[in-house]
Design an enzyme around this catalytic site. Structure first.
Site, PDB file in Angstrom:
ATOM      1  CE  LYS A 122     -49.680  10.877 -11.287  1.00 20.79           C
ATOM      2  NZ  LYS A 122     -49.416  10.576 -12.659  1.00 20.79           N
ATOM      3  CG  HIS A 125     -10.766  18.306  16.114  1.00 17.90           C
ATOM      4  ND1 HIS A 125     -10.290  19.702  16.427  1.00 17.90           N
ATOM      5  CD2 HIS A 125     -11.668  18.080  16.938  1.00 17.90           C
ATOM      6  CE1 HIS A 125     -11.086  19.885  17.463  1.00 17.90           C
ATOM      7  NE2 HIS A 125     -11.906  18.960  17.943  1.00 17.90           N
TER       8      HIS A 125
END
Length: 534
Positions: free
Chosen positions: A149, A286
């Site tokens: 922070k 696929h």
């Protein structure tokens, strides 16, 4: 909501004077400590970390000297103190903050390196409930978040890589830049978020709550990819905390980096090949299997799987459930293959694969357990779908024969094999199988009849290539992963040459489908279990 204070602008460059270090994994600690001292940075540390630094002959101050308060409660309370968090959170150029530092004799802390208690490792190693609880870090995440922070002044590191960047900056200029501190802060918040996610997920599991109100998923990036499904899409590959053998935990022995589609296809292949006890081969294209077979050895299994659809196998993924041997490797490299994945590979096989420099070879060390639990995820716009893994496995005892003709033992084996494969084929799925291999696969169609037709076409084409007089589907078992809503799909299977059908059942037209099967002389089993894969 707290209003943003009217602070002066954050400085670009900060000259660090003080660092706080607290580590579980002390790899690289002494090297970093020496570099910090050389840069004129005072080190503050705790417990075993302080002891290791001190033992190396490097000056270090114990955090209790800073707080004037001893560690207590088995180390649970040592850094949760204003002297620590004031030093981390103070906005140095804000007059009130600067005055508070002076009034309370708080020394600013400019660098923080904390890696947290090894909660994830404790859980992964099978540690019990109490061991896991004791490895939930409290002070570490609090200090990391305080530091992140206050990144306008504090450089916070949650791993050695971050500290390496800080040390490089100190060696270059003796200062840390705002851009570096912002980057480190972002990584720090991500780390504490992942840590909290691991804790909350584990705790929910201990309570048997599979779907808690707040569901978190955290991952560690394994690689950034050149692109996603298509070249205009960006992509990356992340590993979650799930301890399941597969593509995310595999070791790549050779070949270029995996693509987004490679990862998806390899995952589909290894999950299916793990279903079989005998030596087995799965070829995926696929995300759908185009050939699956078992055999007395891997080479035979691969040859039989390839024969099912050698056109689709070009550029596919080959998954094996035994150690890759030289004979099988020699055969696989005869056609273009994207990935080979197996539990292991022998040295001779590795040398053969190396001749194809772009062919990826992955070893998983083990196979995923098809019967083990877990969850799978799918993203949708604005949300996340979560479900339990499909662990369904059908045995002969589960079959309900609904036709007049009873199946032969061979037909039962073929039905079970076909249904196992169908579980891993995109819906709507039809699979013809005979003698431990697929004969034809129809996947992803909008209706089941068309899937049956496509599977029959594949079976006929395969037979012609092999030189068989009849379709591979002749005398096969046909599996449908969901019920036949009408007799048409089943009649397509009969026309293809199938003699046995396995399906979940449960349609309002079941009676019509059974009657059609009886008229065609088929035997049909209901499983009572649907195995859709969308």
């Amino acid at each position: 909501m707290p209003a943003a204070p009217d602070f002066p602008p954050a400085p670009d460059l900060v000259t660090p004077r003080r660092a706080l270090i607290s580590l579980s994994d002390k790899t690289g600690l002494i090297e970093v400590a020496q570099a910090l001292v050389s840069a004129g940075v005072e080190i503050i540390s705790t417990g075993g970390t302080r002891g290791a630094i001190e033992k190396a002959g490097i000056a270090v101050k114990d955090v209790s000297d800073l707080t004037q308060f001893p560690e207590m409660m088995d180390g649970r309370v040592k850094t949760l103190h204003p002297k620590v968090h004031g030093g981390l959170l103070a906005y140095r150029d804000a007059p009130e903050h600067a005055k508070a530092l002076i009034d309370h004799d708080i020394a600013p802390i400019d660098i923080v390196w904390i890696d947290l208690y090894p909660f994830e490792k404790t859980v992964a190693s099978g540690g019990g409930f109490e061991a896991a609880i004791e490895n939930i870090d409290i002070g570490g995440p609090t200090m990391i978040r305080s530091s992140a922070k206050n990144h306008p002044y504090v450089a916070v590191c949650v791993d050695k890589a971050g500290m390496d960047e800080v040390i490089a900056a100190l060696k270059d200029s003796g200062q840390t830049s705002l851009s570096l501190r912002k980057s480190l802060a972002a990584r720090a918040f991500a780390r504490t978020a992942a840590y909290d996610s691991a804790v909350s997920t584990w705790f929910a599991g201990q309570l048997g709550d599979s779907y808690p109100l707040h569901k978190t998923v955290a991952g560690t990036r394994l690689q950034t990819m050149r692109y996603g499904e298509n070249p205009h899409q960006s992509a990356a590959f992340y590993k979650t905390g799930e301890n399941r053998p597969g593509v995310a935990t595999a070791k790549q022995l050779q070949g270029k980096e995996l693509s987004y589609n490679n990862v998806a296809d390899t995952d589909a292949a290894i999950e299916l090949v793990a279903e079989f006890e005998q030596p087995a081969c799965v070829i995926v294209k696929h995300a759908n299997p185009c050939g699956v077979a078992v055999g007395p050895d891997l080479l035979t299994a691969y040859k039989r799987a390839l024969e099912c659809d050698d056109v689709s196998a070009f550029g596919g993924i080959v998954a094996l459930n035994r150690k890759l041997d030289a004979a099988t490797a020699e055969k696989i490299v005869e056609i273009f293959t994207e990935v080979i994945v197996a539990p292991e590979a022998d040295e001779e096989a590795l040398e053969i694969v190396k001749a194809k420099k772009n062919l990826r070879l992955l070893v998983t060390g083990a196979l995923p357990d098809p019967l083990s639990g877990g969850q799978v995820f799918r993203s949708v716009a604005g949300g996340l779908l979560v479900q339990s893994r499909d662990t369904a496995r059908i045995s002969a005892a589960d079959l309900k024969i609904v036709t007049k003709r009873q199946p032969t033992p061979t037909e039962i084996e073929d039905m079970l094999f076909a249904f196992t494969v169908a579980k891993h084929v995109k819906s709507n799925a039809i699979v013809y199988a005979k003698d431990g291999r697929t004969a034809g696969i129809g996947a992803g169609q909008m209706n089941r009849r068309d899937s049956a037709r496509i599977a029959a076409l594949r079976a006929q084409e395969a037979a012609e290539k092999i030189g068989f007089a009849e379709s591979l589907a002749k005398g096969s078992a046909c599996a449908s992963e969901a019920f036949f809503p009408f007799p048409d799909g089943l009649l397509e299977a009969a026309a293809a040459g199938a003699t046995a059908v396995i399906q979940p059942g449960g349609s309002i037209k079941d009676a019509d489908v059974i009657a059609a099967a009886d008229e065609a002389g088929l035997t049909m089993a209901f499983t009572g279990v649907r195995v859709f894969r969308h």
